[in-house]
Scaffold this active site. Structure first.
Site, PDB file in Angstrom:
ATOM      1  N   TYR A 178       0.822  -1.215   0.000  1.00 50.60           N
ATOM      2  CA  TYR A 178       0.000   0.000   0.000  1.00 50.60           C
ATOM      3  C   TYR A 178       0.858   1.268   0.000  1.00 50.60           C
ATOM      4  O   TYR A 178       0.379   2.350  -0.325  1.00 50.60           O
ATOM      5  CB  TYR A 178      -0.953   0.027   1.196  1.00 50.60           C
ATOM      6  CG  TYR A 178      -2.071  -1.002   1.111  1.00 50.60           C
ATOM      7  CD1 TYR A 178      -2.253  -1.776  -0.029  1.00 50.60           C
ATOM      8  CD2 TYR A 178      -2.948  -1.197   2.167  1.00 50.60           C
ATOM      9  CE1 TYR A 178      -3.253  -2.715  -0.107  1.00 50.60           C
ATOM     10  CE2 TYR A 178      -3.973  -2.137   2.097  1.00 50.60           C
ATOM     11  CZ  TYR A 178      -4.110  -2.900   0.956  1.00 50.60           C
ATOM     12  OH  TYR A 178      -5.108  -3.827   0.874  1.00 50.60           O
ATOM     13  N   ASP A 186      -5.369  -7.030   5.471  1.00 46.37           N
ATOM     14  CA  ASP A 186      -6.587  -6.320   5.080  1.00 46.37           C
ATOM     15  C   ASP A 186      -7.664  -7.329   4.697  1.00 46.37           C
ATOM     16  O   ASP A 186      -8.814  -7.272   5.154  1.00 46.37           O
ATOM     17  CB  ASP A 186      -6.248  -5.406   3.881  1.00 46.37           C
ATOM     18  CG  ASP A 186      -7.317  -4.381   3.608  1.00 46.37           C
ATOM     19  OD1 ASP A 186      -8.326  -4.362   4.328  1.00 46.37           O
ATOM     20  OD2 ASP A 186      -7.163  -3.595   2.652  1.00 46.37           O
TER      21      ASP A 186
END
Ligand code: NAD
Length: 359
Positions: free
Chosen positions: A141, A248
């Protein structure tokens, strides 16, 4: 010594659920003489409306000066058409990065009273209690280079980079071992070491740490298998540690095992113990302002805050017990309601937790 909490109610149902959490903070504060003080700040769409940006330097400074932050949720359709760089979610990402909140603790606990809410068979999930420790400030990310480039043949190619430094793996690893020591003493490290070099390094560092935490049993699992095992036999896990991307996905999967997103808290901590605590769910714009949102995930976020950042385990235990009691009294907000239960509003649920604490 008094401890300071920053309340960021945010958007959508945020103000409603944080209001109930505040009642609970006030109650334990007074009853147990905790000397908690709090102030309020803006983050997300409400900050965009007031200041043109989702998070101001002043709010970051307020966060830094606090012992813990309690967040409702941010975002909503009103701000969805804004430039990506100033959307509400950017405020949340910036706060995590500024305060170096690298360790995301996401418990998936299934209260026995709600075992029917899970999509899995009752016997697979009854009394489920697992904790996913997700690395939050590194990995794909944040990795560079990233972008969309034009290839020689004119075709566009999107690319991101999954990167982890040894020190980043080590600090999340240590954090996970320490958390496991306080729980069932089993830690499963999840990666994809059969394919990714970054995962190979991850596994090596975890193994290197293991001798220092000899009371914790370390195991390794590839992420595809972990996803399968989470729905096949979730109770085999105690603590799971994994990278940003894998965490996630797996933590959302684990959350759904419990059947109600309205019940799940989370914590994001830095190495000084400062943490931002928030429900796993978002701002639920579809039910905002109706007084029907479930405040228990936020109230349980207060429980985690007292336990992990404020060192007030007794008050945390009292809140956990009070939530159990209101469920025993068959009180349910709409999201966890079933036949034969008593449907209550957001504020009635908050009041019931306070009553249970006072009893
Ligand atoms: P959401 O979690 O807000 O809602 C998903 C569904 O769950 C909705 O039907 C909602 O009504 C329900 N729900 C959520 N919380 C509930 C509660 N406490 N009680 C009862 N029902 C509840 O996810 P979404 O709809 O994908 O996102 C809505 C907005 O929230 C978006 O703007 C998104 O970007 C934002 N969001 C913010 C965060 C955060 O602040 N950490 C996290 C996720 C999504």
């Amino acid at each position: 010594m008094s401890k300071k909490i920053l309340l960021l109610a945010g958007d959508g149902i945020g103000p409603e659920i944080v209001n109930e959490a505040r009642k609970v903070i006030d109650c334990v504060n007074e009853k147990m003489s905790l000397e908690l003080a709090y102030e309020e700040g803006l983050m997300g769409g409400c900050s965009i409306d007031a200041h043109g940006v989702p998070l101001t330097d002043e709010t970051i400074a307020q966060g830094r000066a606090s012992d813990a932050i309690l967040l409702g949720a941010v975002g909503g359709p009103k701000w969805d058409t804004l430039d990506r760089a100033i959307r509400p979610e950017k405020g949340l990402l910036k706060m995590r990065a500024e305060l170096d909140l690298f360790s995301n603790l996401r418990p998936a606990i299934l209260y026995p009273q709600l075992a029917d809410a899970s999509s899995l068979k009752k016997e697979l999930v009854a009394d489920l209690d697992i904790l996913i420790v997700r690395e939050l400030t590194g990995g794909i990310y944040f990795g560079e280079p990233r972008g969309i480039r034009i290839l020689e043949n004119g075709e566009r190619q999107g690319y991101n980079t999954m990167v982890y430094r040894e020190s980043e793996i080590e600090r999340i690893g240590r954090n996970a071992f320490e958390v496991a020591q306080k729980r069932g003493k089993r830690l499963c490290s999840v990666e994809k070491a059969n394919v990714l070099e970054v995962s190979g390094l991850w596994r090596e560092i975890m193994e290197g740490l293991a001798p220092e935490y000899s009371d914790v049993e370390l195991s390794h699992m590839y992420v595809d298998n972990a996803a399968m095992q989470l729905v096949r036999g979730p109770k085999q896990f105690d603590v799971v540690v994994t990278s940003n991307l894998f965490g996630d996905i797996l933590s959302d999967c684990a959350a759904m095992l419990t059947g109600s997103i309205g019940m799940l808290p989370s914590a994001s901590l830095n190495s000084d113990g400062l943490g931002m605590y928030e429900p796993v769910h978002g701002s639920a714009p579809d039910i905002a302002g109706q007084g029907v949102a479930n405040p228990l995930a936020t109230i349980l976020s207060v429980e985690m805050m007292l336990r992990y950042s404020l060192g007030m385990a007794e008050a945390a235990d009292a809140i956990a017990a009070a939530v159990g009691q209101v469920l025993d009294q068959n009180l349910r907000t709409a999201d966890i309601f079933s036949e034969g239960m008593k449907k209550v509003s957001t504020s009635e649920m908050g009041d019931a937790v306070v009553d249970a604490l006072m009893a």
